[in-house]
Design a protein around this motif. Sequence first.
Motif, short mmCIF file in Angstrom:
data_model
loop_
_atom_site.label_atom_id
_atom_site.label_comp_id
_atom_site.label_asym_id
_atom_site.label_seq_id
_atom_site.Cartn_x
_atom_site.Cartn_y
_atom_site.Cartn_z
N PRO A 132 0.81 -1.21 -0.10
CA PRO A 132 0.22 -0.01 0.02
C PRO A 132 0.68 1.30 -0.08
N GLY A 133 0.43 2.15 -0.70
CA GLY A 133 1.24 3.40 -1.16
C GLY A 133 2.27 3.32 -1.83
N ASN A 134 2.77 2.18 -2.38
CA ASN A 134 3.91 1.91 -3.37
C ASN A 134 3.55 1.73 -4.57
N GLY A 135 4.41 2.05 -5.66
CA GLY A 135 4.11 1.59 -6.95
C GLY A 135 2.71 1.84 -7.62
N HIS A 136 2.15 0.68 -7.94
CA HIS A 136 0.85 0.68 -8.61
C HIS A 136 -0.34 0.53 -7.64
N THR A 137 0.07 0.46 -6.32
CA THR A 137 -1.09 -0.02 -5.23
C THR A 137 -1.09 1.53 -4.52
N LEU A 138 -2.40 1.74 -4.27
CA LEU A 138 -2.66 2.96 -3.60
C LEU A 138 -2.55 2.93 -1.89
N PRO A 139 -2.51 4.01 -1.28
CA PRO A 139 -2.10 3.84 0.17
C PRO A 139 -3.61 3.25 0.86
N LEU A 140 -3.35 2.72 1.91
CA LEU A 140 -4.25 1.96 2.80
C LEU A 140 -3.80 2.22 4.26
N SER A 141 -4.82 2.83 5.21
CA SER A 141 -4.62 2.65 6.57
C SER A 141 -5.02 1.39 7.39
N LEU A 142 -3.89 0.95 7.90
CA LEU A 142 -4.19 -0.35 8.63
C LEU A 142 -3.76 -0.03 10.06
N ALA A 143 -4.56 0.44 11.02
CA ALA A 143 -4.09 0.85 12.22
C ALA A 143 -3.44 -0.32 13.21
N ARG A 144 -4.11 -1.37 13.31
CA ARG A 144 -3.75 -2.19 14.23
C ARG A 144 -3.16 -3.58 13.88
N THR A 145 -2.26 -4.33 14.41
CA THR A 145 -1.53 -5.65 14.05
C THR A 145 -2.51 -6.29 13.66
N THR A 146 -3.69 -6.71 14.16
CA THR A 146 -4.61 -7.60 13.62
C THR A 146 -5.11 -7.34 12.37
N ASP A 147 -5.46 -6.06 12.05
CA ASP A 147 -5.77 -5.24 10.73
C ASP A 147 -4.84 -5.94 9.64
N VAL A 148 -3.53 -5.79 9.96
CA VAL A 148 -2.53 -6.05 9.02
C VAL A 148 -2.63 -7.43 8.67
N ALA A 149 -2.43 -8.37 9.92
CA ALA A 149 -2.60 -9.75 9.60
C ALA A 149 -3.67 -10.17 8.80
N ARG A 150 -4.83 -9.53 9.14
CA ARG A 150 -6.13 -9.81 8.29
C ARG A 150 -5.97 -9.64 6.80
N PHE A 151 -5.26 -8.43 6.47
CA PHE A 151 -5.00 -7.86 5.09
C PHE A 151 -3.97 -8.81 4.39
N MET A 152 -3.06 -9.31 5.04
CA MET A 152 -2.22 -10.16 4.38
C MET A 152 -2.80 -11.67 4.24
N GLY A 153 -3.50 -12.17 5.09
CA GLY A 153 -4.37 -13.44 5.00
C GLY A 153 -5.35 -13.27 3.99
N THR A 154 -6.16 -12.16 3.74
CA THR A 154 -6.78 -12.03 2.51
C THR A 154 -6.20 -12.00 1.28
N LEU A 155 -5.01 -11.38 1.32
CA LEU A 155 -4.19 -11.25 0.04
C LEU A 155 -3.90 -12.65 -0.35
N PHE A 156 -3.22 -13.44 0.72
CA PHE A 156 -2.97 -14.84 0.22
C PHE A 156 -4.13 -15.57 -0.46
N THR A 157 -5.25 -15.35 0.12
CA THR A 157 -6.48 -16.09 -0.23
C THR A 157 -6.79 -15.70 -1.64
N VAL A 158 -7.00 -14.40 -2.07
CA VAL A 158 -7.41 -13.89 -3.10
C VAL A 158 -6.27 -14.25 -4.34
N LEU A 159 -5.22 -14.49 -4.04
CA LEU A 159 -4.12 -14.84 -4.95
C LEU A 159 -4.05 -16.40 -5.09
#
Length: 308
Positions: A146-173
């Motif tokens: 998020p916020g780099n290259g072709h990906t727009l910024p995204l606010s992920l305030a908590r550690t659990t939010d980041v972990a959920r973001f990464m887990g979802t990324l693996f799933t959609v990939l």
Amino acid sequence: MNHSSIRSTLNSNKLILAGALIFILLCIMYFYEASPRRHSVLIHDLGQTRTWLESQSWSHKQLKALPSYLQDAVHNHALLQDDGYVEIFGKYSVYYREVKPGKSRPIVGGVVFLHGEHYTSQRWMEMGTLHLVANMGLRAIAVDLPGNGHTLPLSLARTTDVARFMGTLFTVLKLDRPVLVSPSTSNNYSLPVVFEEVQILAGFVCISPNDKGLHDAGQLHDKQIPTLLIYDGNKLETNHSVSSLRHLPNSRAFYLGHRDDSNVGLPTNHRRSSFHDGIFVHKQEFHYLLYNFLQLVVKNITDHRGLS
């Protein structure tokens, strides 16, 4: 030739021999003092670039040489290359680049590459790392965070939010327990996964991490994930992540680059800016370590899935 001339010649030869021995002794003392401590091992000598790697932990398994077919993997036209976007949370798009085996070869796992500050997924493509990994039978995917290259910024305030973001990324990939490769500041995304959702990873490669997010390092004792740690040799004493991440029980750590000159080959204006530069300069050594680590992890993946 008279006796005095012979005696003079012998004395001269003795002086030359003594001088040579003293010179050799001084050279040995110099290289001993200049060499890295802590049982460092010189594993490669690539022309004028000499890189030291130091084993800190992990099993004492013998590392294998990088096969020649992998060293030239970028020219393997059977590999398939793609790029595009995947949607996270149904509305946020993340850009990725992928190289994977050809259709005739089974895929045995996946590796996700993050990037450090001031870089994008393009860096891994330039290094040929994605092609090397794909040539091992793995999907190799590099993402723009998020916020780099072709990906727009995204606010992920908590550690659990980041972990959920990464887990979802693996799933959609469509990745099942990938290996996660995380250089420098990208540990802001990788460490939350290790702390919160380690079971979704098959392996973890952490490259010169910063100290942020390591205040709970004591919680790593029970994380059995296979881990490869790579550090900048000049920062071993000042980077607290060295001791913190070694709490991971199934980890092995190396330092890459001379203890006193890890910036060999870098432009002056880039020196010490990021160790991401270091693995680019010493990419053959980095690929050597990554290959050996993935050999171990791929076996774990196939055993987990019941594949031969």
